[in-house]
Design a protein around this motif. Structure first.
Motif, short mmCIF file in Angstrom:
data_model
loop_
_atom_site.label_atom_id
_atom_site.label_comp_id
_atom_site.label_asym_id
_atom_site.label_seq_id
_atom_site.Cartn_x
_atom_site.Cartn_y
_atom_site.Cartn_z
N THR A 5 0.83 -1.21 0.00
CA THR A 5 0.00 0.00 0.00
C THR A 5 0.85 1.25 0.00
OG1 THR A 5 -1.78 -1.14 1.17
CG2 THR A 5 -1.77 1.27 1.28
N ARG A 6 1.91 1.24 0.81
CA ARG A 6 2.81 2.39 0.87
C ARG A 6 3.56 2.58 -0.44
NH1 ARG A 6 5.45 0.79 4.81
NH2 ARG A 6 7.49 0.27 3.93
N GLN A 7 3.96 1.48 -1.08
CA GLN A 7 4.70 1.58 -2.33
C GLN A 7 3.83 2.09 -3.48
OE1 GLN A 7 8.13 0.68 -3.02
NE2 GLN A 7 8.27 0.84 -0.81
N LEU A 8 2.60 1.58 -3.56
CA LEU A 8 1.73 1.93 -4.68
C LEU A 8 0.92 3.20 -4.43
CD1 LEU A 8 0.34 -1.59 -5.71
CD2 LEU A 8 2.29 -0.34 -6.66
N GLY A 9 0.70 3.53 -3.18
CA GLY A 9 -0.06 4.74 -2.87
C GLY A 9 -1.56 4.55 -2.95
N ILE A 10 -2.04 3.31 -3.05
CA ILE A 10 -3.48 3.03 -3.07
C ILE A 10 -3.77 1.87 -2.12
CG2 ILE A 10 -3.89 3.87 -5.42
CD1 ILE A 10 -3.68 0.95 -6.36
#
Length: 282
Positions: A5-10
């Motif tokens: 979630t943190r890497q993709l931003g969603i």
């Protein structure tokens, strides 16, 4: 899941992450509700880290399906400070008459240790499990072997030969997530009919002057009889702000013979990270 979630931003559900990963050839395995677990095929040599799993999930989900958001901060691009410092060092040495060389990051175990009269250290060098050739067995821990091989291949050129390299070396480090870390170093070398140690000493003095370090106050040379690659009595440690950062001296005849060189070679090799830290603080 929190990492992806943190890497993709969603925010995606566990089922969405599993489905996206399976689209990309990953195999979803049972796991805790707050986690997702994947198995990758042995032929997927591009899967090296958790960030690669995040990328696969993002591709499977579809980057075009991620809603566009304006950046909350206004930033201006620029050089990474350490890289800019490296480039400045590169220019200074080149303007002093040394020719830059770019050598292979992989060397043989013999070149990295035995040819420099060092015992083989299995706990220092990153070793390839299946090297295609004996010349590429380990990732270099020093820039010296590569530059000596350069001199060996250019013995028909006129003397003196003054070369340098600023590149990364690699050593094993269990404290990192990859098990190894890069160490950026600068190596300056001269081959001539005489050792001309003063030329390499002068190059070191030039670099130290550029970072506002004064000989005797900020940096010193301490004789080192234990450094086997140097001629006895002609090798020293370079100490900056009380910390050893490298070495300087005249290479031992046995080292020269190992690389089939017939003329004396003077060399200096130091770590750039402590030099950068000193420059930044002054």
């Amino acid at each position: 899941m929190s990492y992806i979630t943190r890497q993709l931003g969603i925010k995606l559900t566990a089922e969405q992450m599993r489905a996206s990963g399976e689209k990309m050839g990953l195999v979803a395995l049972p796991s805790d509700p707050s986690k997702v677990k994947f198995a990758a095929s042995a032929i997927r040599s591009d899967i090296l880290h958790a960030c690669d799993i995040s990328e696969e999930v993002g591709i499977g989900y579809g980057f075009n399906n991620i809603p566009m958001q304006e950046c909350p901060t206004n930033t201006v691009g620029g050089f990474i400070p350490q890289n800019k410092f490296t480039d400045l060092m590169r220019h200074e040495v080149a303007q002093a008459g040394f020719i830059e060389s770019l050598t292979f990051a992989l060397v043989s175990m013999k070149e990295n240790y035995v040819n420099l009269r060092y015992p083989v250290d299995e706990n220092e060098a990153v070793r390839l499990s299946n090297p295609k050739t004996k010349e590429f067995e380990v990732v270099r821990t020093s820039l010296i072997p590569g530059l000596l091989k350069t001199l060996q291949s250019n013995q028909s050129e006129r003397l003196p030969q003054k070369i340098f390299e600023i590149s990364d070396t690699t050593v094993i480090d269990d404290s990192t997530d990859t098990g190894a870390k890069n160490v950026r170093r600068i190596c300056i070398m001269q081959l001539n009919t005489q050792d001309n140690f003063e030329v390499i000493h002068g190059a070191l003095g030039l670099l130290m002057t550029k970072i506002s370090a004064t000989l005797g106050k900020d940096y010193t040379l301490v004789e080192d009889e234990n450094d086997r690659k140097f001629f006895p009595g002609r090798g020293a440690k370079v100490v900056l702000a009380g910390q050893p950062i490298g070495s300087i001296g005249v290479l031992h005849p046995e080292v020269l013979a190992s690389f089939e060189l017939k003329n004396p070679v003077s060399v200096m090799e130091i770590d750039l990270e402590p030099v950068w830290q000193f420059f930044k603080s002054h």
